[in-house]
Design a protein around this motif. Structure first.
Motif, mmCIF file in Angstrom:
data_model
loop_
_atom_site.group_PDB
_atom_site.id
_atom_site.type_symbol
_atom_site.label_atom_id
_atom_site.label_comp_id
_atom_site.label_asym_id
_atom_site.label_seq_id
_atom_site.Cartn_x
_atom_site.Cartn_y
_atom_site.Cartn_z
ATOM 1 N N LEU A 119 41.555 -0.022 -25.563
ATOM 2 C CA LEU A 119 41.040 1.321 -25.789
ATOM 3 C C LEU A 119 40.143 1.345 -27.017
ATOM 4 N N PRO A 120 39.072 2.124 -26.968
ATOM 5 C CA PRO A 120 38.287 2.304 -28.196
ATOM 6 C C PRO A 120 39.159 2.943 -29.274
ATOM 7 N N LEU A 121 39.101 2.413 -30.463
ATOM 8 C CA LEU A 121 39.943 2.915 -31.544
ATOM 9 C C LEU A 121 39.647 4.385 -31.824
ATOM 10 N N SER A 122 38.440 4.825 -31.546
ATOM 11 C CA SER A 122 38.038 6.201 -31.845
ATOM 12 C C SER A 122 38.708 7.223 -30.938
ATOM 13 N N SER A 123 39.047 6.826 -29.698
ATOM 14 C CA SER A 123 39.563 7.799 -28.743
ATOM 15 C C SER A 123 40.980 7.507 -28.283
ATOM 16 N N ALA A 124 41.638 6.547 -28.906
ATOM 17 C CA ALA A 124 42.997 6.195 -28.512
ATOM 18 C C ALA A 124 43.965 7.285 -28.969
ATOM 19 N N LYS A 125 44.427 8.087 -28.012
ATOM 20 C CA LYS A 125 45.354 9.174 -28.333
ATOM 21 C C LYS A 125 46.779 8.666 -28.478
#
Length: 459
Positions: A232-238
Protein backbone atom coordinates in the motif's frame (compact mmCIF):
# COMPACT_ATOMS: atom_id res chain seq x y z
CA UNK A 1 41.01 4.27 14.92
CA UNK A 2 42.30 1.82 12.32
CA UNK A 3 42.69 3.26 8.84
CA UNK A 4 42.25 1.28 5.64
CA UNK A 5 42.69 2.40 2.05
CA UNK A 6 41.08 1.05 -1.10
CA UNK A 7 39.95 2.15 -4.54
CA UNK A 8 36.22 1.56 -4.10
CA UNK A 9 34.16 0.96 -0.98
CA UNK A 10 30.59 -0.29 -1.48
CA UNK A 11 28.11 0.02 1.39
CA UNK A 12 25.59 -2.81 1.05
CA UNK A 13 26.06 -6.22 -0.56
CA UNK A 14 22.63 -6.61 -2.14
CA UNK A 15 22.07 -7.02 -5.85
CA UNK A 16 23.31 -3.51 -6.73
CA UNK A 17 26.30 -3.58 -4.38
CA UNK A 18 27.44 -7.07 -5.34
CA UNK A 19 27.33 -6.35 -9.08
CA UNK A 20 29.15 -3.03 -8.60
CA UNK A 21 31.81 -4.78 -6.52
CA UNK A 22 32.14 -7.63 -9.03
CA UNK A 23 32.68 -5.40 -12.05
CA UNK A 24 35.03 -3.00 -10.27
CA UNK A 25 37.14 -5.90 -8.95
CA UNK A 26 37.16 -7.61 -12.35
CA UNK A 27 38.69 -4.45 -13.77
CA UNK A 28 41.57 -4.72 -11.30
CA UNK A 29 40.44 -2.22 -8.67
CA UNK A 30 40.78 -2.83 -4.94
CA UNK A 31 37.22 -3.17 -3.66
CA UNK A 32 35.88 -3.34 -0.12
CA UNK A 33 32.27 -4.50 0.29
CA UNK A 34 30.62 -3.62 3.62
CA UNK A 35 27.37 -5.14 4.92
CA UNK A 36 25.81 -5.19 8.37
CA UNK A 37 24.42 -8.71 7.86
CA UNK A 38 26.22 -11.98 8.43
CA UNK A 39 27.92 -13.20 5.26
CA UNK A 40 25.52 -16.15 4.96
CA UNK A 41 22.38 -14.08 5.43
CA UNK A 42 23.10 -11.54 2.71
CA UNK A 43 20.19 -11.61 0.27
CA UNK A 44 17.69 -13.11 2.72
CA UNK A 45 14.17 -11.75 2.30
CA UNK A 46 10.68 -13.20 2.56
CA UNK A 47 9.81 -11.61 -0.72
CA UNK A 48 9.74 -12.39 -4.38
CA UNK A 49 11.38 -10.37 -7.06
CA UNK A 50 10.42 -10.74 -10.67
CA UNK A 51 13.65 -11.09 -12.62
CA UNK A 52 12.91 -10.66 -16.35
CA UNK A 53 14.73 -13.32 -18.37
CA UNK A 54 16.34 -10.73 -20.67
CA UNK A 55 18.08 -8.92 -17.82
CA UNK A 56 20.53 -11.78 -17.21
CA UNK A 57 22.21 -11.16 -20.56
CA UNK A 58 22.30 -7.42 -19.87
CA UNK A 59 24.24 -7.85 -16.60
CA UNK A 60 26.29 -10.87 -17.69
CA UNK A 61 25.04 -13.54 -15.29
CA UNK A 62 23.59 -17.01 -15.72
CA UNK A 63 19.83 -17.27 -15.54
CA UNK A 64 18.51 -18.51 -12.19
CA UNK A 65 18.47 -22.29 -12.01
CA UNK A 66 17.97 -25.20 -9.65
CA UNK A 67 16.84 -24.33 -6.15
CA UNK A 68 17.37 -20.61 -6.85
CA UNK A 69 14.13 -20.69 -8.84
CA UNK A 70 10.81 -20.60 -7.04
CA UNK A 71 8.97 -20.31 -10.34
CA UNK A 72 9.70 -19.85 -14.03
CA UNK A 73 6.95 -17.34 -14.62
CA UNK A 74 4.96 -17.28 -17.85
CA UNK A 75 2.06 -14.97 -17.09
CA UNK A 76 0.45 -12.58 -14.66
CA UNK A 77 -3.28 -12.33 -14.02
CA UNK A 78 -4.48 -8.86 -13.06
CA UNK A 79 -7.83 -8.20 -11.34
CA UNK A 80 -9.69 -4.92 -11.15
CA UNK A 81 -11.12 -3.85 -7.77
CA UNK A 82 -13.97 -6.19 -6.85
CA UNK A 83 -12.31 -8.97 -8.87
CA UNK A 84 -15.14 -9.04 -11.43
CA UNK A 85 -12.91 -8.05 -14.36
CA UNK A 86 -9.43 -9.36 -15.13
CA UNK A 87 -6.91 -10.14 -17.86
CA UNK A 88 -3.80 -12.29 -18.29
CA UNK A 89 -0.53 -10.76 -19.45
CA UNK A 90 2.31 -12.87 -20.90
CA UNK A 91 5.45 -12.40 -18.84
CA UNK A 92 8.66 -14.40 -19.08
CA UNK A 93 10.48 -14.00 -15.79
CA UNK A 94 11.90 -15.83 -12.82
CA UNK A 95 10.69 -15.66 -9.26
CA UNK A 96 13.87 -16.30 -7.31
CA UNK A 97 14.78 -17.41 -3.83
CA UNK A 98 16.30 -14.18 -2.62
CA UNK A 99 18.81 -15.77 -0.25
CA UNK A 100 20.17 -18.32 -2.72
CA UNK A 101 20.28 -15.84 -5.59
CA UNK A 102 21.76 -13.12 -3.39
CA UNK A 103 24.48 -15.50 -2.24
CA UNK A 104 25.37 -16.21 -5.87
CA UNK A 105 25.69 -12.50 -6.65
CA UNK A 106 27.85 -12.01 -3.56
CA UNK A 107 29.95 -14.98 -4.69
CA UNK A 108 30.62 -13.25 -8.01
CA UNK A 109 32.04 -10.23 -6.17
CA UNK A 110 34.24 -12.33 -3.89
CA UNK A 111 35.50 -14.51 -6.76
CA UNK A 112 36.47 -11.34 -8.64
CA UNK A 113 38.62 -10.26 -5.71
CA UNK A 114 36.41 -7.95 -3.67
CA UNK A 115 36.96 -8.13 0.10
CA UNK A 116 33.86 -8.50 2.30
CA UNK A 117 33.46 -6.93 5.74
CA UNK A 118 30.25 -8.55 7.00
CA UNK A 119 28.53 -7.75 10.31
CA UNK A 120 29.97 -4.29 9.79
CA UNK A 121 27.91 -1.13 9.88
CA UNK A 122 28.54 2.20 8.20
CA UNK A 123 27.87 5.10 10.55
CA UNK A 124 29.50 8.24 9.11
CA UNK A 125 30.92 9.53 5.82
CA UNK A 126 34.35 11.12 5.64
CA UNK A 127 33.91 14.42 3.81
CA UNK A 128 36.53 16.99 2.95
CA UNK A 129 34.99 20.16 1.54
CA UNK A 130 32.59 18.97 -1.16
CA UNK A 131 34.37 15.65 -1.72
CA UNK A 132 33.50 12.26 -0.21
CA UNK A 133 36.78 10.70 0.89
CA UNK A 134 35.57 7.52 2.59
CA UNK A 135 33.46 6.08 5.40
CA UNK A 136 33.64 5.24 9.08
CA UNK A 137 32.37 1.83 10.16
CA UNK A 138 32.11 -0.42 13.21
CA UNK A 139 31.98 -4.20 13.30
CA UNK A 140 30.20 -6.67 15.58
CA UNK A 141 33.05 -6.38 18.09
CA UNK A 142 32.37 -2.62 18.26
CA UNK A 143 35.75 -1.96 16.66
CA UNK A 144 35.76 1.32 14.77
CA UNK A 145 37.75 1.92 11.60
CA UNK A 146 38.03 4.35 8.70
CA UNK A 147 38.08 3.39 5.05
CA UNK A 148 39.54 5.95 2.67
CA UNK A 149 38.50 5.32 -0.93
CA UNK A 150 38.68 7.07 -4.27
CA UNK A 151 34.99 6.26 -4.83
CA UNK A 152 32.26 5.49 -2.29
CA UNK A 153 29.14 3.69 -3.57
CA UNK A 154 25.96 3.78 -1.49
CA UNK A 155 24.09 0.50 -2.05
CA UNK A 156 22.51 0.47 1.41
CA UNK A 157 18.92 0.00 0.27
CA UNK A 158 15.85 1.96 1.26
CA UNK A 159 17.49 3.46 4.36
CA UNK A 160 20.01 5.35 2.12
CA UNK A 161 22.54 5.27 4.94
CA UNK A 162 25.31 7.17 3.20
CA UNK A 163 23.24 9.49 1.01
CA UNK A 164 21.19 11.00 3.82
CA UNK A 165 24.39 11.59 5.83
CA UNK A 166 25.87 13.88 3.19
CA UNK A 167 25.42 17.66 3.13
CA UNK A 168 23.37 19.06 0.23
CA UNK A 169 26.50 20.78 -1.03
CA UNK A 170 28.08 17.35 -1.53
CA UNK A 171 25.12 15.37 -2.91
CA UNK A 172 21.68 16.60 -3.87
CA UNK A 173 19.43 13.85 -2.50
CA UNK A 174 15.72 14.28 -3.24
CA UNK A 175 13.47 12.90 -0.46
CA UNK A 176 10.54 10.57 -1.07
CA UNK A 177 6.96 11.65 -0.43
CA UNK A 178 4.69 9.14 1.30
CA UNK A 179 2.88 8.67 -2.01
CA UNK A 180 6.12 7.25 -3.40
CA UNK A 181 6.63 4.60 -0.71
CA UNK A 182 5.05 1.15 -0.69
CA UNK A 183 4.43 -0.47 2.70
CA UNK A 184 4.34 -4.23 2.27
CA UNK A 185 3.63 -7.45 4.16
CA UNK A 186 3.24 -11.12 3.22
CA UNK A 187 2.55 -14.53 4.72
CA UNK A 188 3.15 -18.13 3.66
CA UNK A 189 0.04 -20.30 4.15
CA UNK A 190 -1.42 -23.47 2.69
CA UNK A 191 -3.83 -23.04 -0.20
CA UNK A 192 -6.43 -25.66 0.70
CA UNK A 193 -9.34 -24.65 -1.51
CA UNK A 194 -10.15 -23.43 -5.01
CA UNK A 195 -11.61 -20.18 -6.23
CA UNK A 196 -11.66 -18.33 -9.54
CA UNK A 197 -9.77 -15.45 -7.94
CA UNK A 198 -6.98 -17.61 -6.45
CA UNK A 199 -4.30 -19.27 -8.62
CA UNK A 200 -4.30 -23.09 -8.77
CA UNK A 201 -1.15 -24.83 -7.55
CA UNK A 202 0.18 -25.38 -11.07
CA UNK A 203 -0.41 -21.80 -12.30
CA UNK A 204 2.84 -20.57 -13.95
CA UNK A 205 2.62 -17.08 -12.56
CA UNK A 206 0.72 -15.17 -9.96
CA UNK A 207 -2.50 -13.26 -9.38
CA UNK A 208 -2.34 -9.52 -8.74
CA UNK A 209 -5.28 -7.49 -7.38
CA UNK A 210 -5.47 -3.72 -7.80
CA UNK A 211 -7.10 -2.43 -4.62
CA UNK A 212 -6.74 -0.13 -1.59
CA UNK A 213 -4.82 2.36 -3.79
CA UNK A 214 -2.12 -0.31 -4.02
CA UNK A 215 -2.02 -3.97 -4.91
CA UNK A 216 -2.32 -7.43 -3.38
CA UNK A 217 -1.14 -10.83 -4.60
CA UNK A 218 -1.34 -14.58 -4.27
CA UNK A 219 1.63 -16.55 -5.59
CA UNK A 220 1.47 -20.37 -5.65
CA UNK A 221 4.45 -22.11 -4.09
CA UNK A 222 5.60 -25.70 -3.89
CA UNK A 223 3.93 -28.16 -1.51
CA UNK A 224 0.56 -26.50 -1.98
CA UNK A 225 1.47 -23.28 -0.22
CA UNK A 226 1.00 -19.70 -1.31
CA UNK A 227 2.64 -16.34 -0.72
CA UNK A 228 -0.18 -13.94 0.16
CA UNK A 229 0.24 -10.25 0.84
CA UNK A 230 -0.28 -6.65 -0.17
CA UNK A 231 1.55 -3.39 -0.74
CA UNK A 232 0.00 0.00 0.00
CA UNK A 233 1.16 3.55 -0.59
CA UNK A 234 2.25 4.91 2.77
CA UNK A 235 0.21 8.06 2.11
CA UNK A 236 -3.15 6.28 1.87
CA UNK A 237 -2.72 3.26 4.12
CA UNK A 238 -5.68 3.50 6.50
CA UNK A 239 -4.56 0.32 8.23
CA UNK A 240 -1.48 -1.86 8.09
CA UNK A 241 -0.95 -4.30 5.22
CA UNK A 242 -0.53 -6.97 7.91
CA UNK A 243 -4.09 -6.43 9.15
CA UNK A 244 -5.46 -6.43 5.60
CA UNK A 245 -3.62 -9.65 4.71
CA UNK A 246 -4.72 -11.45 7.86
CA UNK A 247 -8.35 -10.36 7.45
CA UNK A 248 -8.33 -11.55 3.83
CA UNK A 249 -6.93 -14.97 4.76
CA UNK A 250 -9.12 -15.42 7.82
CA UNK A 251 -12.19 -14.36 5.87
CA UNK A 252 -11.48 -17.08 3.31
CA UNK A 253 -10.79 -20.07 5.59
CA UNK A 254 -12.09 -22.43 2.92
CA UNK A 255 -9.18 -21.34 0.68
CA UNK A 256 -6.28 -20.49 2.99
CA UNK A 257 -4.98 -22.62 5.84
CA UNK A 258 -4.79 -21.26 9.37
CA UNK A 259 -1.10 -22.04 9.92
CA UNK A 260 1.35 -19.26 9.03
CA UNK A 261 4.73 -20.74 8.05
CA UNK A 262 6.56 -17.44 7.55
CA UNK A 263 5.59 -13.79 7.61
CA UNK A 264 7.00 -10.28 7.25
CA UNK A 265 9.14 -8.77 4.51
CA UNK A 266 12.88 -8.35 4.84
CA UNK A 267 15.24 -5.72 6.24
CA UNK A 268 12.50 -3.12 5.75
CA UNK A 269 8.76 -3.20 4.94
CA UNK A 270 9.17 -0.14 2.71
CA UNK A 271 10.03 0.12 -0.97
CA UNK A 272 10.38 3.13 -3.31
CA UNK A 273 7.99 3.42 -6.28
CA UNK A 274 9.10 6.36 -8.38
CA UNK A 275 11.72 7.29 -10.92
CA UNK A 276 15.28 7.29 -9.65
CA UNK A 277 17.08 10.10 -7.87
CA UNK A 278 17.63 13.13 -10.13
CA UNK A 279 21.34 13.03 -9.24
CA UNK A 280 23.22 9.75 -8.94
CA UNK A 281 26.78 11.02 -8.52
CA UNK A 282 28.82 13.53 -6.54
CA UNK A 283 32.51 14.12 -5.98
CA UNK A 284 33.89 10.69 -5.06
CA UNK A 285 30.40 9.30 -4.60
CA UNK A 286 27.64 7.35 -6.38
CA UNK A 287 24.34 5.84 -5.26
CA UNK A 288 22.73 2.65 -6.65
CA UNK A 289 19.72 0.37 -6.13
CA UNK A 290 16.89 1.15 -3.72
CA UNK A 291 19.08 3.87 -2.20
CA UNK A 292 18.74 5.62 -5.57
CA UNK A 293 15.02 4.70 -5.90
CA UNK A 294 15.92 2.40 -8.79
CA UNK A 295 12.89 0.16 -8.40
CA UNK A 296 10.06 -0.48 -10.81
CA UNK A 297 7.32 2.17 -10.40
CA UNK A 298 4.64 -0.43 -11.16
CA UNK A 299 5.74 -3.36 -9.00
CA UNK A 300 8.42 -1.94 -6.66
CA UNK A 301 10.69 -4.81 -7.73
CA UNK A 302 14.26 -3.60 -7.78
CA UNK A 303 16.71 -6.39 -8.58
CA UNK A 304 16.81 -5.89 -12.35
CA UNK A 305 17.34 -2.13 -12.27
CA UNK A 306 19.72 -2.44 -9.30
CA UNK A 307 22.01 -4.86 -11.12
CA UNK A 308 22.04 -2.66 -14.21
CA UNK A 309 22.89 0.36 -12.05
CA UNK A 310 25.61 -1.55 -10.21
CA UNK A 311 27.34 -2.41 -13.47
CA UNK A 312 27.09 1.12 -14.84
CA UNK A 313 28.37 2.64 -11.58
CA UNK A 314 31.33 0.26 -11.59
CA UNK A 315 32.14 1.18 -15.19
CA UNK A 316 32.16 4.87 -14.30
CA UNK A 317 34.32 4.23 -11.22
CA UNK A 318 36.87 2.22 -13.20
CA UNK A 319 37.16 4.93 -15.85
CA UNK A 320 37.41 7.75 -13.30
CA UNK A 321 40.03 6.02 -11.13
CA UNK A 322 42.19 5.04 -14.09
CA UNK A 323 42.05 8.64 -15.32
CA UNK A 324 42.91 9.96 -11.86
CA UNK A 325 39.77 12.09 -11.70
CA UNK A 326 36.91 11.06 -9.39
CA UNK A 327 35.01 14.32 -9.46
CA UNK A 328 31.28 14.51 -10.10
CA UNK A 329 31.97 15.48 -13.70
CA UNK A 330 33.99 12.31 -14.24
CA UNK A 331 31.48 10.01 -12.48
CA UNK A 332 28.56 11.71 -14.28
CA UNK A 333 28.91 9.07 -17.00
CA UNK A 334 26.99 6.68 -14.72
CA UNK A 335 24.14 9.16 -14.37
CA UNK A 336 23.94 9.56 -18.14
CA UNK A 337 24.03 5.84 -18.96
CA UNK A 338 21.38 4.90 -16.43
CA UNK A 339 19.00 7.80 -17.13
CA UNK A 340 19.10 7.40 -20.91
CA UNK A 341 18.32 3.67 -20.79
CA UNK A 342 16.70 1.90 -17.83
CA UNK A 343 15.93 5.23 -16.20
CA UNK A 344 14.07 6.47 -19.27
CA UNK A 345 11.94 3.31 -19.31
CA UNK A 346 10.99 3.78 -15.67
CA UNK A 347 10.34 7.48 -16.22
CA UNK A 348 7.88 6.55 -18.98
CA UNK A 349 6.07 4.17 -16.62
CA UNK A 350 5.87 6.46 -13.60
CA UNK A 351 3.10 8.88 -14.75
CA UNK A 352 0.88 5.93 -15.73
CA UNK A 353 1.44 4.36 -12.31
CA UNK A 354 0.53 7.61 -10.56
CA UNK A 355 -2.62 7.76 -12.69
CA UNK A 356 -3.66 4.20 -11.75
CA UNK A 357 -2.77 4.72 -8.09
CA UNK A 358 -5.07 7.73 -7.90
CA UNK A 359 -7.90 6.43 -10.10
CA UNK A 360 -11.19 5.42 -8.49
CA UNK A 361 -12.24 1.77 -8.33
CA UNK A 362 -14.88 2.40 -11.01
CA UNK A 363 -12.33 4.07 -13.29
CA UNK A 364 -9.96 1.12 -12.99
CA UNK A 365 -12.80 -1.30 -13.67
CA UNK A 366 -13.69 0.68 -16.79
CA UNK A 367 -10.08 0.73 -18.00
CA UNK A 368 -9.84 -3.06 -17.70
CA UNK A 369 -13.39 -3.90 -18.83
CA UNK A 370 -13.11 -1.71 -21.92
CA UNK A 371 -9.59 -3.00 -22.66
CA UNK A 372 -8.13 0.51 -22.50
CA UNK A 373 -5.26 -1.07 -20.59
CA UNK A 374 -4.51 -4.76 -20.64
CA UNK A 375 -2.00 -7.52 -21.43
CA UNK A 376 0.08 -5.50 -23.88
CA UNK A 377 0.78 -2.66 -21.46
CA UNK A 378 1.29 -4.79 -18.34
CA UNK A 379 3.58 -7.37 -19.93
CA UNK A 380 5.98 -4.52 -20.81
CA UNK A 381 5.78 -2.16 -17.84
CA UNK A 382 6.08 -5.05 -15.37
CA UNK A 383 9.57 -5.66 -16.77
CA UNK A 384 10.55 -1.96 -17.00
CA UNK A 385 9.93 -1.59 -20.73
CA UNK A 386 7.94 1.03 -22.60
CA UNK A 387 4.94 0.57 -24.85
CA UNK A 388 3.79 2.56 -27.84
CA UNK A 389 0.56 2.81 -29.81
CA UNK A 390 0.04 2.89 -33.54
CA UNK A 391 -2.60 5.17 -35.05
CA UNK A 392 -4.91 2.18 -35.41
CA UNK A 393 -4.41 1.31 -31.73
CA UNK A 394 -5.43 4.83 -30.73
CA UNK A 395 -8.48 4.79 -32.98
CA UNK A 396 -9.58 1.45 -31.55
CA UNK A 397 -9.18 2.68 -27.99
CA UNK A 398 -11.12 5.82 -28.85
CA UNK A 399 -14.16 3.83 -29.97
CA UNK A 400 -13.90 1.42 -27.05
CA UNK A 401 -13.70 4.23 -24.54
CA UNK A 402 -15.96 6.80 -26.20
CA UNK A 403 -18.85 6.29 -23.73
CA UNK A 404 -16.37 7.29 -21.02
CA UNK A 405 -14.91 10.26 -22.85
CA UNK A 406 -13.55 12.12 -19.80
CA UNK A 407 -11.68 9.08 -18.57
CA UNK A 408 -10.40 8.45 -22.10
CA UNK A 409 -9.15 12.03 -22.41
CA UNK A 410 -7.41 11.77 -19.05
CA UNK A 411 -5.75 8.50 -20.07
CA UNK A 412 -4.62 10.03 -23.36
CA UNK A 413 -3.20 13.08 -21.57
CA UNK A 414 -1.25 10.88 -19.14
CA UNK A 415 0.10 8.78 -22.00
CA UNK A 416 1.32 11.99 -23.66
CA UNK A 417 3.17 12.95 -20.47
CA UNK A 418 4.68 9.44 -20.34
CA UNK A 419 6.15 9.94 -23.80
CA UNK A 420 7.46 13.41 -22.95
CA UNK A 421 9.03 12.09 -19.76
CA UNK A 422 10.75 9.28 -21.65
CA UNK A 423 12.05 11.71 -24.27
CA UNK A 424 13.42 14.02 -21.57
CA UNK A 425 15.32 11.16 -19.91
CA UNK A 426 16.69 9.89 -23.24
CA UNK A 427 18.31 13.34 -23.56
CA UNK A 428 19.72 13.47 -20.04
CA UNK A 429 22.58 16.03 -20.13
CA UNK A 430 26.13 14.82 -20.55
CA UNK A 431 27.45 17.62 -18.35
CA UNK A 432 26.50 18.52 -14.78
CA UNK A 433 26.38 22.19 -15.79
CA UNK A 434 23.23 21.47 -17.83
CA UNK A 435 21.53 19.43 -15.10
CA UNK A 436 19.52 22.19 -13.42
CA UNK A 437 17.68 23.11 -16.61
CA UNK A 438 16.92 19.42 -17.23
CA UNK A 439 15.62 19.02 -13.70
CA UNK A 440 13.35 22.08 -14.04
CA UNK A 441 11.83 20.50 -17.15
CA UNK A 442 11.35 17.24 -15.26
CA UNK A 443 9.59 18.99 -12.39
CA UNK A 444 7.38 20.90 -14.84
CA UNK A 445 6.20 17.61 -16.37
CA UNK A 446 5.30 16.25 -12.94
CA UNK A 447 3.43 19.45 -12.04
CA UNK A 448 1.51 19.12 -15.30
CA UNK A 449 0.65 15.51 -14.43
CA UNK A 450 -0.49 16.41 -10.91
CA UNK A 451 -2.69 19.24 -12.22
CA UNK A 452 -4.26 16.94 -14.82
CA UNK A 453 -5.07 14.35 -12.15
CA UNK A 454 -6.24 16.95 -9.62
CA UNK A 455 -3.53 16.02 -7.10
CA UNK A 456 -2.26 18.37 -4.43
CA UNK A 457 1.32 17.12 -4.67
CA UNK A 458 4.81 18.37 -5.28
CA UNK A 459 8.01 16.74 -6.41
Amino acid sequence: MTRKETDVVVIGAGSAGSLAARDAARAGLRVLLVDKRNRYEIGKKLTYDTLPAYICDVVDIEVPKGDEVDMHMEKLKVFAPGKKYSFEAPLEAYLVDRLKFGQRLLGYALEAGAELFDETEFYEPIVDGDFVQGVRCRNSNTEHFEVYAKVVIDASGFERAVSISLPDSVFGSEPLDHEDIIWGYREIRDIIGKDDTVPPHDYPGWYCYIENDGYAWVVPESSGRGNIGCGLPLSSAKESPENITKRYCEGNREIFGEKIYEYGTGPTPYLPIRTCQPELAGNGFMVVGDAAYQASPVSAFGMAASMVAGREAASAAVSAIKNGDCTRDSLWKYNVEYKRNMGANQAFIDPMCIFIQNASDSEIETLIRKKLIGPYEFSLVWTDQVFTYSLMDLVKKFFLGFPHIFLLLKLNSVYGICKKMEKLYRKFPERYNDFEEWNRNRRALYFRLFRRLGLDRKI
